[in-house]
Design a protein around this motif. Structure first.
Motif, PDB file in Angstrom:
ATOM      1  N   PHE A  55       3.315   0.039  -0.791  1.00 42.51           N
ATOM      2  CA  PHE A  55       2.119   0.420  -1.354  1.00 42.51           C
ATOM      3  C   PHE A  55       0.301   0.405  -0.909  1.00 42.51           C
ATOM      4  N   THR A  56       0.865  -1.243  -0.833  1.00 44.05           N
ATOM      5  CA  THR A  56       0.060  -2.006  -0.040  1.00 44.05           C
ATOM      6  C   THR A  56      -1.024  -1.326   1.390  1.00 44.05           C
ATOM      7  N   GLY A  57       0.257  -1.503   1.557  1.00 44.41           N
ATOM      8  CA  GLY A  57      -0.060  -1.395   3.554  1.00 44.41           C
ATOM      9  C   GLY A  57      -0.688   0.501   3.496  1.00 44.41           C
ATOM     10  N   ILE A 100       2.723  -1.092  10.683  1.00 47.46           N
ATOM     11  CA  ILE A 100       4.379  -1.538  11.192  1.00 47.46           C
ATOM     12  C   ILE A 100       4.510  -2.104  10.409  1.00 47.46           C
ATOM     13  N   ASP A 101       6.406  -1.815  10.318  1.00 47.36           N
ATOM     14  CA  ASP A 101       7.186  -2.690   8.877  1.00 47.36           C
ATOM     15  C   ASP A 101       8.720  -2.792   9.544  1.00 47.36           C
ATOM     16  N   SER A 102       9.171  -3.681   9.433  1.00 44.24           N
ATOM     17  CA  SER A 102      10.278  -4.301  10.141  1.00 44.24           C
ATOM     18  C   SER A 102      11.789  -3.195   9.444  1.00 44.24           C
ATOM     19  N   GLY A 111       8.413   0.911   1.318  1.00 44.86           N
ATOM     20  CA  GLY A 111       8.489  -0.781   0.743  1.00 44.86           C
ATOM     21  C   GLY A 111       9.277  -0.168  -0.260  1.00 44.86           C
ATOM     22  N   ASN A 112       9.618  -1.591  -1.093  1.00 45.62           N
ATOM     23  CA  ASN A 112      10.784  -1.431  -1.746  1.00 45.62           C
ATOM     24  C   ASN A 112      11.207  -0.540  -3.338  1.00 45.62           C
ATOM     25  N   ALA A 113       9.268   1.058  -2.890  1.00 46.18           N
ATOM     26  CA  ALA A 113       9.187   1.876  -3.927  1.00 46.18           C
ATOM     27  C   ALA A 113      10.679   3.244  -3.698  1.00 46.18           C
ATOM     28  N   GLY A 160      16.470  -0.617  -5.980  1.00 46.71           N
ATOM     29  CA  GLY A 160      16.411  -0.901  -7.564  1.00 46.71           C
ATOM     30  C   GLY A 160      15.231   0.496  -8.043  1.00 46.71           C
ATOM     31  N   PRO A 161      15.443   0.465  -9.694  1.00 50.77           N
ATOM     32  CA  PRO A 161      14.913   1.473 -10.562  1.00 50.77           C
ATOM     33  C   PRO A 161      12.998   1.287 -10.450  1.00 50.77           C
ATOM     34  N   HIS A 162      12.637   2.004 -10.215  1.00 51.58           N
ATOM     35  CA  HIS A 162      11.723   2.572  -9.650  1.00 51.58           C
ATOM     36  C   HIS A 162      10.526   2.717 -11.004  1.00 51.58           C
ATOM     37  N   ILE A 163       9.829   2.462 -12.121  1.00 54.11           N
ATOM     38  CA  ILE A 163       9.872   3.382 -12.929  1.00 54.11           C
ATOM     39  C   ILE A 163       8.233   3.457 -12.752  1.00 54.11           C
ATOM     40  N   PHE A 164       7.220   4.312 -13.051  1.00 55.34           N
ATOM     41  CA  PHE A 164       5.654   4.053 -12.814  1.00 55.34           C
ATOM     42  C   PHE A 164       5.254   4.413 -14.425  1.00 55.34           C
ATOM     43  N   TYR A 217       3.574 -11.459  -9.154  1.00 57.61           N
ATOM     44  CA  TYR A 217       5.281 -10.062 -10.247  1.00 57.61           C
ATOM     45  C   TYR A 217       4.022  -8.917  -9.765  1.00 57.61           C
ATOM     46  N   TYR A 218       4.116  -7.825  -9.185  1.00 61.24           N
ATOM     47  CA  TYR A 218       2.934  -6.922  -9.431  1.00 61.24           C
ATOM     48  C   TYR A 218       3.955  -5.650  -9.807  1.00 61.24           C
ATOM     49  N   ASN A 219       3.473  -5.189 -11.128  1.00 58.27           N
ATOM     50  CA  ASN A 219       4.130  -3.702 -10.522  1.00 58.27           C
ATOM     51  C   ASN A 219       3.678  -2.555 -10.002  1.00 58.27           C
ATOM     52  N   MET A 220       4.095  -1.873  -9.421  1.00 62.22           N
ATOM     53  CA  MET A 220       3.375  -0.536  -9.061  1.00 62.22           C
ATOM     54  C   MET A 220       2.237  -0.001  -8.775  1.00 62.22           C
ATOM     55  N   ASP A 221       1.452  -0.213  -9.737  1.00 63.38           N
ATOM     56  CA  ASP A 221      -0.113   0.089 -10.429  1.00 63.38           C
ATOM     57  C   ASP A 221      -0.981  -1.040 -10.156  1.00 63.38           C
TER      58      ASP A 221
HETATM   59  P1  FAD Z   1       6.731  -3.888  -0.564  1.00 59.65           P
HETATM   60  O1  FAD Z   1       6.887  -2.597  -1.563  1.00 59.65           O
HETATM   61  O2  FAD Z   1       7.592  -4.951  -0.856  1.00 59.65           O
HETATM   62  O3  FAD Z   1       5.933  -4.009   0.550  1.00 59.65           O
HETATM   63  C1  FAD Z   1       6.274  -4.500   1.720  1.00 59.65           C
HETATM   64  C2  FAD Z   1       6.322  -4.054   3.037  1.00 59.65           C
HETATM   65  O4  FAD Z   1       6.510  -4.684   4.745  1.00 59.65           O
HETATM   66  C3  FAD Z   1       8.013  -4.053   2.636  1.00 59.65           C
HETATM   67  O5  FAD Z   1       8.066  -2.783   3.695  1.00 59.65           O
HETATM   68  C4  FAD Z   1       8.381  -5.016   4.044  1.00 59.65           C
HETATM   69  O6  FAD Z   1       9.322  -4.391   5.163  1.00 59.65           O
HETATM   70  C5  FAD Z   1       7.342  -4.740   4.885  1.00 59.65           C
HETATM   71  N1  FAD Z   1       7.271  -6.297   5.897  1.00 59.65           N
HETATM   72  C6  FAD Z   1       7.168  -7.681   4.732  1.00 59.65           C
HETATM   73  N2  FAD Z   1       7.116  -8.493   5.571  1.00 59.65           N
HETATM   74  C7  FAD Z   1       6.673  -7.856   6.822  1.00 59.65           C
HETATM   75  C8  FAD Z   1       6.574  -8.511   8.731  1.00 59.65           C
HETATM   76  N3  FAD Z   1       7.014  -9.801   9.221  1.00 59.65           N
HETATM   77  N4  FAD Z   1       7.047  -7.464   9.056  1.00 59.65           N
HETATM   78  C9  FAD Z   1       6.502  -6.642   9.753  1.00 59.65           C
HETATM   79  N5  FAD Z   1       7.399  -5.656   8.063  1.00 59.65           N
HETATM   80  C10 FAD Z   1       7.068  -6.673   7.250  1.00 59.65           C
HETATM   81  N6  FAD Z   1       7.233  -1.210 -10.390  1.00 59.65           N
HETATM   82  C11 FAD Z   1       7.120  -0.791 -11.546  1.00 59.65           C
HETATM   83  O7  FAD Z   1       5.771  -0.742 -11.411  1.00 59.65           O
HETATM   84  N7  FAD Z   1       7.694  -0.450 -12.039  1.00 59.65           N
HETATM   85  C12 FAD Z   1       9.525  -0.276 -11.584  1.00 59.65           C
HETATM   86  O8  FAD Z   1       9.356   0.094 -12.263  1.00 59.65           O
HETATM   87  C13 FAD Z   1       9.332  -1.592 -10.861  1.00 59.65           C
HETATM   88  N8  FAD Z   1      10.809  -1.629 -10.714  1.00 59.65           N
HETATM   89  C14 FAD Z   1      10.559  -2.437  -9.849  1.00 59.65           C
HETATM   90  C15 FAD Z   1      12.450  -3.095  -9.404  1.00 59.65           C
HETATM   91  C16 FAD Z   1      12.830  -4.411  -8.257  1.00 59.65           C
HETATM   92  C17 FAD Z   1      14.599  -4.692  -8.133  1.00 59.65           C
HETATM   93  C18 FAD Z   1      11.746  -4.352  -7.965  1.00 59.65           C
HETATM   94  C19 FAD Z   1      12.345  -5.778  -6.637  1.00 59.65           C
HETATM   95  C20 FAD Z   1      10.431  -4.748  -7.445  1.00 59.65           C
HETATM   96  C21 FAD Z   1      10.251  -3.278  -8.796  1.00 59.65           C
HETATM   97  N9  FAD Z   1       8.737  -2.997  -9.106  1.00 59.65           N
HETATM   98  C22 FAD Z   1       8.549  -2.211  -9.619  1.00 59.65           C
HETATM   99  C23 FAD Z   1       7.922  -3.108  -7.970  1.00 59.65           C
HETATM  100  C24 FAD Z   1       7.276  -2.748  -6.959  1.00 59.65           C
HETATM  101  O9  FAD Z   1       8.151  -2.035  -6.000  1.00 59.65           O
HETATM  102  C25 FAD Z   1       5.852  -3.346  -6.190  1.00 59.65           C
HETATM  103  O10 FAD Z   1       4.678  -3.205  -7.198  1.00 59.65           O
HETATM  104  C26 FAD Z   1       5.645  -2.693  -4.872  1.00 59.65           C
HETATM  105  O11 FAD Z   1       6.535  -2.565  -4.626  1.00 59.65           O
HETATM  106  C27 FAD Z   1       5.010  -3.756  -4.029  1.00 59.65           C
HETATM  107  O12 FAD Z   1       3.880  -2.864  -2.838  1.00 59.65           O
HETATM  108  P2  FAD Z   1       3.686  -4.030  -1.721  1.00 59.65           P
HETATM  109  O13 FAD Z   1       3.324  -2.793  -0.704  1.00 59.65           O
HETATM  110  O14 FAD Z   1       2.808  -5.218  -2.145  1.00 59.65           O
HETATM  111  O15 FAD Z   1       5.547  -4.465  -1.344  1.00 59.65           O
END
Ligand code: FAD
Ligand code: UDP
Length: 378
Positions: free
Chosen positions: A14-16, A34-36, A42-44, A59-63, A356-360
């Motif tokens: 989401f962030t990137g 870029i993403d590794s 990402g985790n969604a 893992g389960p992602h509920i918005f 400990y961010y949720n997706m929103d």
């Molecule tokens: P990420 O989604 O983690 O994305 C970061 C990306 O950066 C990853 O793809 C990673 O591969 C990449 N990266 C990291 N380091 C490097 C590097 N050195 N070089 C290249 N790439 C790199 N939120 C909700 O609102 N509802 C839910 O039900 C919910 N369930 C969840 C369940 C689990 C098991 C988990 C772990 C999280 C859950 N979340 C949920 C939270 C949600 O996943 C996050 O809020 C959201 O994904 C954050 O987005 P992000 O972009 O910050 O991080």
């Protein structure tokens, strides 16, 4: 000659993805994301398995959200399907609503005792109130403290020690407060005003945010270390782990990891709710059934069983920052280091901010980072 970008964006979650979309579409910036991993989102990330079931790989992602600006932004890239998440917990050989609510009380106690306890709770807190378990344990009323101890033992203690490897008191109180005792018959896991899922799934939504976008190149299977001297750039967004970025020079920030065991059954439904928690028994914490979440139905069904595990940098995925004071202090030191040594780099996201961010919340943070950048253009 090296290709030059205005922004290198590390991480396609989401962030990137949102920052790449905003910087390119609103400011005409050239971005390399870029993403590794070998995929976006990402985790969604969601994808179809061999049985054709759309499942959430991490893992389960509920918005759910109360922020209209987040819904408004994401609605540019997806339509929505209403979904209210319901969770039951396996306690004393029965299934009770989680968060623990008045129905949970009625299931676990004989009627007269349940009525007495309900009276105490409603008298002390009122109806439709949420009370964090650690707060309820400190009630001045003995009967409420006794009930709180019961709920703590049956719902929080085992789950939390499995999930985090720590007891509830060793974590920030905000962790268990995510699932407060609910003085209510509302059995939904969340009460947010907006509870809907991207109609075609998360990955499809991310494709529209990030792919085939003018000014944005995406390189998957590329870690920050790989990119080295291959491109040049003026600024960077880093949504990976901040301690890893600085080669752990101030020490490792602790994270908790998970292992998912996906199982597919030749039946329409496997369990009575989208999520079943196992707060007392088993090595796993919860089982989530994908077709509840995605709204898709077929003659088979896929579940994800979640086994918490320690995080080993380089081997496991750092799924959860661990919210507690000493970790926050170490993170603050990394932020100070970044301010001194990495002035053209913005650390953000669940790993970059160590929150400990949720997706929103991740979406809101990315939109706010963009606003800061737009207000101070380089
Ligand atoms: P990420 O989604 O983690 O994305 C970061 C990306 O950066 C990853 O793809 C990673 O591969 C990449 N990266 C990291 N380091 C490097 C590097 N050195 N070089 C290249 N790439 C790199 N939120 C909700 O609102 N509802 C839910 O039900 C919910 N369930 C969840 C369940 C689990 C098991 C988990 C772990 C999280 C859950 N979340 C949920 C939270 C949600 O996943 C996050 O809020 C959201 O994904 C954050 O987005 P992000 O972009 O910050 O991080
Ligand atoms: N929790 C618990 N028992 C439950 C559900 C949650 O003890 O049945 C606690 C546990 O510490 C967990 C935290 O509440 O880590 C937050 O739960 P949530 O469902 O929000 O976790 P997530 O979906 O982020 O993993």
């Amino acid at each position: 000659m090296k290709k030059h970008y205005d922004w290198l964006i590390v991480g396609a979650g989401f962030t990137g993805a949102i920052l790449a979309e905003r910087l390119s579409s609103q400011m005409g910036k050239r971005c390399l994301v870029i993403d590794s991993r070998d995929h976006i989102a990402g985790n969604a990330f969601d994808t179809r398995n061999e049985a054709g079931i759309l499942f959430h790989q991490y893992g389960p992602h509920i918005f759910h959200t109360n922020a209209p600006s987040v819904v408004e932004y994401l609605s540019n890239f997806t339509t929505w399907r209403p979904y209210e998440h319901r969770v039951v917990g396996f306690v004393d050989n029965r299934l009770i609503p989680i968060p623990f609510n008045l129905t949970s009380l009625e299931i676990l106690f004989p009627k007269m005792e349940a009525d007495r306890l309900k009276g105490l709770l409603i008298g002390a807190y009122g109806m439709e109130q949420k009370v964090p378990i650690l707060k309820m344990r400190q009630s001045s009323i003995q009967g409420i403290r006794d009930l709180a101890s019961f709920i703590y033992d049956k719902v929080f203690y085992g789950y939390t020690t499995k999930q985090w490897g720590l007891e509830p008191e060793e974590l920030s109180p905000s962790v268990t407060a995510r699932v407060p005792v609910h003085i209510s018959y509302d059995d939904r896991y969340f009460q947010d005003r907006f509870q809907e899922m991207p109609a075609e799934g998360y990955t499809k939504m991310f494709e529209r945010i990030l792919l085939n976008r003018e000014g944005v190149d995406v390189s998957l299977g590329t870690s920050f270390l790989d990119i080295g001297g291959q491109v040049s750039y003026d600024n960077m967004i880093f949504s990976g782990a901040i301690d890893e970025f600085f080669s752990y020079s101030l020490g490792e920030l602790p994270y908790r990891s998970l292992r998912f065991d996906f199982q597919t059954y030749q039946q329409h439904r496997h369990q009575p709710a989208g999520q079943v928690n196992y707060p007392v028994s088993e090595d796993f914490t919860r089982i989530s059934e994908m077709n509840y979440l995605t709204g898709e139905f077929s003659n088979c069904t896929t579940v994800a069983v979640e086994y918490p595990q320690s995080h080993v940098p380089g081997s496991t995925v750092p799924y959860y920052p661990i919210p507690r004071d000493q970790n926050q202090e170490l993170h603050n030191r990394y932020v100070a280091l970044a301010a001194k040594e990495a002035k053209n780099i913005t650390f953000c996201g669940r790993l970059g901010d160590y929150k400990y961010y949720n997706m929103d919340q991740a979406v809101a943070r990315a939109l706010s980072v963009f606003q800061q950048i737009a207000a101070n253009p380089t």
